[in-house]
Design a protein around this motif. Structure first.
Motif, PDB file in Angstrom:
ATOM      1  N   ARG A  58      38.148  51.938  63.179  1.00  0.00           N
ATOM      2  CA  ARG A  58      39.201  50.724  62.404  1.00  0.00           C
ATOM      3  C   ARG A  58      39.961  51.263  61.291  1.00  0.00           C
ATOM      4  O   ARG A  58      41.083  51.191  61.157  1.00  0.00           O
ATOM      5  N   PRO A  70      42.071  55.231  63.045  1.00  0.00           N
ATOM      6  CA  PRO A  70      42.590  54.945  64.373  1.00  0.00           C
ATOM      7  C   PRO A  70      42.927  56.038  65.108  1.00  0.00           C
ATOM      8  O   PRO A  70      44.314  56.256  65.443  1.00  0.00           O
ATOM      9  N   ASP A 113      38.538  44.147  69.604  1.00  0.00           N
ATOM     10  CA  ASP A 113      39.557  43.985  68.433  1.00  0.00           C
ATOM     11  C   ASP A 113      40.227  45.317  67.849  1.00  0.00           C
ATOM     12  O   ASP A 113      41.061  45.477  67.498  1.00  0.00           O
ATOM     13  N   ILE A 114      39.234  46.537  68.035  1.00  0.00           N
ATOM     14  CA  ILE A 114      39.763  47.772  67.664  1.00  0.00           C
ATOM     15  C   ILE A 114      40.956  48.195  68.434  1.00  0.00           C
ATOM     16  O   ILE A 114      41.691  48.706  68.015  1.00  0.00           O
ATOM     17  N   SER A 161      44.319  46.894  67.401  1.00  0.00           N
ATOM     18  CA  SER A 161      44.786  47.280  66.298  1.00  0.00           C
ATOM     19  C   SER A 161      45.567  48.565  66.749  1.00  0.00           C
ATOM     20  O   SER A 161      46.294  49.141  65.749  1.00  0.00           O
ATOM     21  N   GLU A 218      47.625  40.490  72.206  1.00  0.00           N
ATOM     22  CA  GLU A 218      47.499  40.954  70.748  1.00  0.00           C
ATOM     23  C   GLU A 218      48.482  42.068  70.361  1.00  0.00           C
ATOM     24  O   GLU A 218      49.179  42.222  69.316  1.00  0.00           O
TER      25      GLU A 218
END
Length: 212
Positions: free
Chosen positions: A112, A115, A138-139, A142, A176
């Motif tokens: 995170r 990246p 979630d990572i 991102s 997302e």
């Protein structure tokens, strides 16, 4: 200080505020009995030390990475999160594939912070892991658009040969990321006979369309 968290914080403060003479005081903590303190010293010396200190820190990092004890490997991931040198971030590959979930979670948190797109082929398969799948999702979100080419090929129904069990998590990640170029893919997968994946794709299609 007897509290290892205080020692870690002090090492980071010395690293950010001190001069080269002060950095020398960090080096003895490469031998600290607590792994997270050694990790803080490693990161500080890699980021600010001279060549000799860098070599010593590298050897200490290798020992953490190769340790048979999960807390030491967790500390290695924490050190990599604090290290600025992008070449060392490739060491996260082994930690992301570690059999211990606590090590994987620490490595994901390091991803995170750093990246690196070269880690994407390792990150996507983690979606099928019940222990770390949600954190991996979630990572991956991102990363944004660079993750798309790695995610879309895994979007296959569970009843097909070679199907990916983590495919159900991909539609929400696409939402997302928010790239409308994935709308046709979601609509196409919404025709699958796999009812769970069909529902996930339809929901994602509607959310992404509204978002766009």
């Amino acid at each position: 200080h007897p509290n290892p968290q205080v020692r870690c914080a002090t090492i980071r403060a010395l690293s950010s505020l001190g001069d080269q003479e002060t950095i020398v005081d960090i080096e003895p903590h490469l031998q600290d009995p607590i792994a997270i303190v050694r990790a803080a010293a490693i990161a500080s010396l890699v980021n600010t030390g001279d060549l000799d200190q860098l070599i010593d820190a590298g050897l200490a990092l290798r020992d953490l990475l190769n340790s048979t004890k999960p807390p030491s490997r967790v500390a290695a991931a924490q050190a990599l999160a604090d290290i600025k040198d992008s070449l060392l971030h490739r060491s996260l590959i082994g930690l992301l594939q570690d059999p211990d979930p606590s090590v994987q979670k620490a490595a994901l948190e390091a991803c995170r912070i750093h990246p690196d797109t070269k880690l994407l082929p390792i990150l996507v398969p983690l979606l099928s892991d019940p222990e770390v799948g949600h954190l991996a999702a979630d990572i991956l979100a991102s990363f944004g658009r660079p993750a798309l080419n790695h995610l879309v090929p895994y979007l296959t129904p569970s009843n097909e040969d070679g199907a990916f069990s983590g495919a159900y998590m991909i539609p929400a990640i696409l939402v997302e990321i928010g790239d409308v170029s994935t709308l046709p893919t979601l609509l196409n997968e919404a025709n699958t006979a796999d009812h769970l994946l069909r529902n996930k794709c339809l929901q994602a299609y509607a959310k992404l369309l509204k978002k766009a």
